[in-house]
Design a protein around this motif. Structure first.
Motif, mmCIF file in Angstrom:
data_model
loop_
_atom_site.group_PDB
_atom_site.id
_atom_site.type_symbol
_atom_site.label_atom_id
_atom_site.label_comp_id
_atom_site.label_asym_id
_atom_site.label_seq_id
_atom_site.Cartn_x
_atom_site.Cartn_y
_atom_site.Cartn_z
ATOM 1 N N TRP A 89 0.928 -1.577 0.083
ATOM 2 C CA TRP A 89 -0.617 0.164 -0.015
ATOM 3 C C TRP A 89 0.672 1.071 -0.106
ATOM 4 O O TRP A 89 1.760 1.477 0.746
ATOM 5 C CB TRP A 89 -0.964 0.520 1.037
ATOM 6 C CG TRP A 89 -1.898 -1.242 1.472
ATOM 7 C CD1 TRP A 89 -1.839 -2.643 1.493
ATOM 8 C CD2 TRP A 89 -2.992 -1.265 0.491
ATOM 9 N NE1 TRP A 89 -2.669 -3.288 1.172
ATOM 10 C CE2 TRP A 89 -4.077 -2.879 0.819
ATOM 11 C CE3 TRP A 89 -4.196 -0.398 0.141
ATOM 12 C CZ2 TRP A 89 -4.924 -3.311 0.132
ATOM 13 C CZ3 TRP A 89 -4.892 -0.598 -0.591
ATOM 14 C CH2 TRP A 89 -5.866 -1.984 -0.093
ATOM 15 N N ALA A 90 -0.182 2.393 -0.700
ATOM 16 C CA ALA A 90 1.158 3.270 -0.705
ATOM 17 C C ALA A 90 0.247 4.715 -0.274
ATOM 18 O O ALA A 90 -0.664 4.314 -0.983
ATOM 19 C CB ALA A 90 2.270 3.867 -2.175
ATOM 20 N N VAL A 91 0.142 6.005 0.195
ATOM 21 C CA VAL A 91 -0.805 7.154 0.472
ATOM 22 C C VAL A 91 -1.082 7.620 -1.518
ATOM 23 O O VAL A 91 -0.052 8.131 -2.133
ATOM 24 C CB VAL A 91 0.312 8.031 0.976
ATOM 25 C CG1 VAL A 91 -0.661 9.520 1.552
ATOM 26 C CG2 VAL A 91 0.200 7.637 2.786
ATOM 27 N N TYR A 92 -1.653 8.171 -1.555
ATOM 28 C CA TYR A 92 -2.169 9.050 -2.721
ATOM 29 C C TYR A 92 -2.774 10.311 -2.524
ATOM 30 O O TYR A 92 -3.609 10.240 -1.466
ATOM 31 C CB TYR A 92 -3.449 8.056 -3.293
ATOM 32 C CG TYR A 92 -4.397 8.571 -4.150
ATOM 33 C CD1 TYR A 92 -3.707 8.925 -5.713
ATOM 34 C CD2 TYR A 92 -5.231 9.642 -3.982
ATOM 35 C CE1 TYR A 92 -4.497 9.219 -6.395
ATOM 36 C CE2 TYR A 92 -6.244 9.438 -5.317
ATOM 37 C CZ TYR A 92 -5.625 9.965 -6.203
ATOM 38 O OH TYR A 92 -6.586 10.649 -7.566
ATOM 39 N N ALA A 93 -1.953 10.579 -3.103
ATOM 40 C CA ALA A 93 -2.404 12.726 -2.632
ATOM 41 C C ALA A 93 -3.183 13.308 -4.070
ATOM 42 O O ALA A 93 -3.717 14.261 -3.938
ATOM 43 C CB ALA A 93 -1.260 12.968 -1.858
ATOM 44 N N GLY A 94 -3.143 12.314 -5.447
ATOM 45 C CA GLY A 94 -3.953 12.871 -6.036
ATOM 46 C C GLY A 94 -3.316 12.424 -7.297
ATOM 47 O O GLY A 94 -2.176 11.151 -7.625
#
Length: 193
Positions: free
Chosen positions: A86-91
């Motif tokens: 999993w990885a953070v999504y900011a756009g």
């Protein structure tokens, strides 16, 4: 069981592929409205979601709405083992093409257990029974991920209305969800644990 699942998957995908772009776009907006209005999502700090591909109910409006609401969004990154990191999504600037036609975040990986930190987990599927048994694409990636999610977490599969409440073949490794969201609304399932 494998043959039964393959036959059901083929039938569901054929039906999905017949949907027009307008129907898919309308479905994506409706699913986003239903989920962002859900109390579980409104109070969530972290939401695990995914980027829809092909004929899946679209997730672009939902991802935008989650970010606009100040949610921390984490997206899956498919590993060679078919497990999900999993990885953070900011756009959308965080997304890049990946194998199997996927779009995945290019931000630092958080580890496969990061899904357990989410207050809401939104997963893809092809159908869901009236008790929350979910039929996926067959790789087992989301079943493994759902196995890491704490009991009581709101886990929701995104579907089209005709795919909710239908009988699906189930194997021991298949993980149920607590809800299904389609353009018709959210159906919550009674806990079976």
């Amino acid at each position: 069981m494998v043959v039964a699942k393959t036959a059901v998957r083929d039938q569901l995908l054929t039906t999905r592929n017949r949907l027009s772009l307008l129907e898919r776009s309308d479905a994506a907006r409706a699913v986003s409205r239903h989920l962002t209005a859900a109390p579980e999502v409104r109070r969530a700090a972290t939401v695990a979601a995914y980027v829809a591909v092909g004929s899946e109910p679209g997730t672009a409006p939902l991802l935008s709405a989650l970010l606009a609401a100040g949610k921390r969004v984490i997206l899956p990154v498919l590993q060679p083992s078919m497990d999900l990191d999993w990885a953070v999504y900011a756009g959308d600037q965080d997304l890049a093409p990946a194998p199997r036609g996927l779009l995945e975040p290019v931000t630092p990986l958080l580890g496969p257990t990061a899904v357990a930190t989410a207050d809401v987990v939104i997963v893809p599927g092809l159908a869901c029974s009236s008790v929350g048994e979910r039929l996926g694409r067959g790789g087992g990636s989301y079943d493994r991920a759902l196995g890491r999610v704490p009991v009581g977490t709101f886990t929701c599969v995104l579907l089209y209305a005709s795919e909710v409440g239908v009988p699906v073949p189930v194997e021991p490794h298949d993980r149920p969800v607590t809800a299904a969201c389609s353009p018709a609304g959210i159906v919550r399932f009674a806990p079976t644990f």
